[in-house]
Design a protein around this motif. Structure first.
Motif: not given
Length: 301
Positions: A215-228
């Motif tokens: 639990a001391h290690v983070a995880n993340a995810g990202y998503c952007t719009a095509p116009e970004a």
């Protein structure tokens, strides 16, 4: 982007090595069609050498006995900088790993025997990042805030094309809105949105990578719009999640499943100090490329 880095310590610390997809061979040829497909060409008095994708060389009947992997040092190293090539070659030589360096205006590219590629990456990571690299700066033009239920439609509009494309995320492309939100809001996750000029152009989540002892290690995810694209939204979401993870007491961040064909993301993560610490052969069924590898990427906070 900044200019080239000349300081030896800065070049080594920021080299962020990335293993390129595919394998390569060094071949002597004067065939113009083959030279046009080469990664690099070296012209010598004795003849012309082309660094070709292995499958291109094989199709042309050239010798593919010495298969090479290419590791790109993503730091923008100056052509008149001193010490990076020596440090890299010495580190690999100490591990008994042959290395052939090809320099471009932007980056250095290391060609090592394919079967030693992961060992070479590990050696370079140890050389470049013995301590946690600095966190990337926020992107002032992008506002990031916690997501609320009122953002659901905007988030779905961003997630829908990315998930339905089936080429980056492991969510079911046919899962619809409910499936997308189940994937994007796993237990323990916090969701965020990124705005530029009041328009929602990206979203992220942040959570513990595992429970209990992990639990001391983070995880993340990202998503952007095509116009970004080109507005720094992905970089802003990444920087925000790293700073937020450190503030919450996480000591590292890990991405468990980065599809190797997602080269733009891999380059962004590498520039932010992430290293490839594992490779899962053929772990992802890409809709057009077939079975491709997935990478495990990690950085300390």
């Amino acid at each position: 982007m900044g200019g080239p880095v000349r300081d030896t310590a800065a070049m080594i610390a920021g080299m962020a090595p990335v293993l390129r997809r595919g394998r390569f061979v060094f071949a002597e040829t004067e065939d113009a069609a083959l030279l046009a497909r080469a990664f690099a060409v070296v012209r010598e008095e004795e003849g012309t050498t082309a660094i070709l994708p292995e499958e291109v060389a094989a199709a042309a009947g050239l010798d593919t006995g010495l298969s090479m992997a290419c590791i790109t040092l993503t730091v923008h190293s100056a052509l008149d900088g001193v010490g990076l090539t020596a440090a890299v070659s010495q580190a690999l030589a100490a591990a008994g790993i042959p290395c052939n360096v090809v320099a471009g205006v932007q980056h250095d590219h290391l060609f090592v025997p394919a079967e030693r590629a992961e060992a070479a990456l590990a050696r370079l990571r140890g050389l470049s990042a013995p301590e946690a690299p600095p966190l990337p700066d926020p992107v002032p033009e992008v506002t990031i805030r916690p997501a609320t239920p009122a953002d659901d439609d905007a988030i779905w509009a961003i997630l829908k094309p990315a998930i339905e494309a089936g080429d980056s995320f492991t969510a079911d492309p046919r899962g619809g809105r409910a499936g997308a939100f189940a994937y994007w809001r796993p237990p323990g996750a916090s969701n965020f949105v990124a705005e530029v000029g009041g328009q929602t152009l990206g979203t992220s989540y942040l959570k513990p990578n595992h429970a209990g002892g992990g639990a001391h290690v983070a995880n993340a995810g990202y998503c952007t719009a095509p116009e970004a694209r080109g507005q720094g939204v992905a970089r802003a979401l990444l920087a925000h999640s790293l700073h937020e993870a450190r503030a919450r007491g996480f000591t590292a961040m890990q991405f468990n499943f980065v599809v190797e064909t997602n080269t733009r993301a891999i380059d962004t993560w590498a520039r932010a100090g992430f290293a490839v610490v594992g490779r899962l052969p053929g772990a992802f069924r890409h809709p057009t490329e077939g079975r491709v590898d997935a990478l495990v990427m990690h950085r300390a906070l």
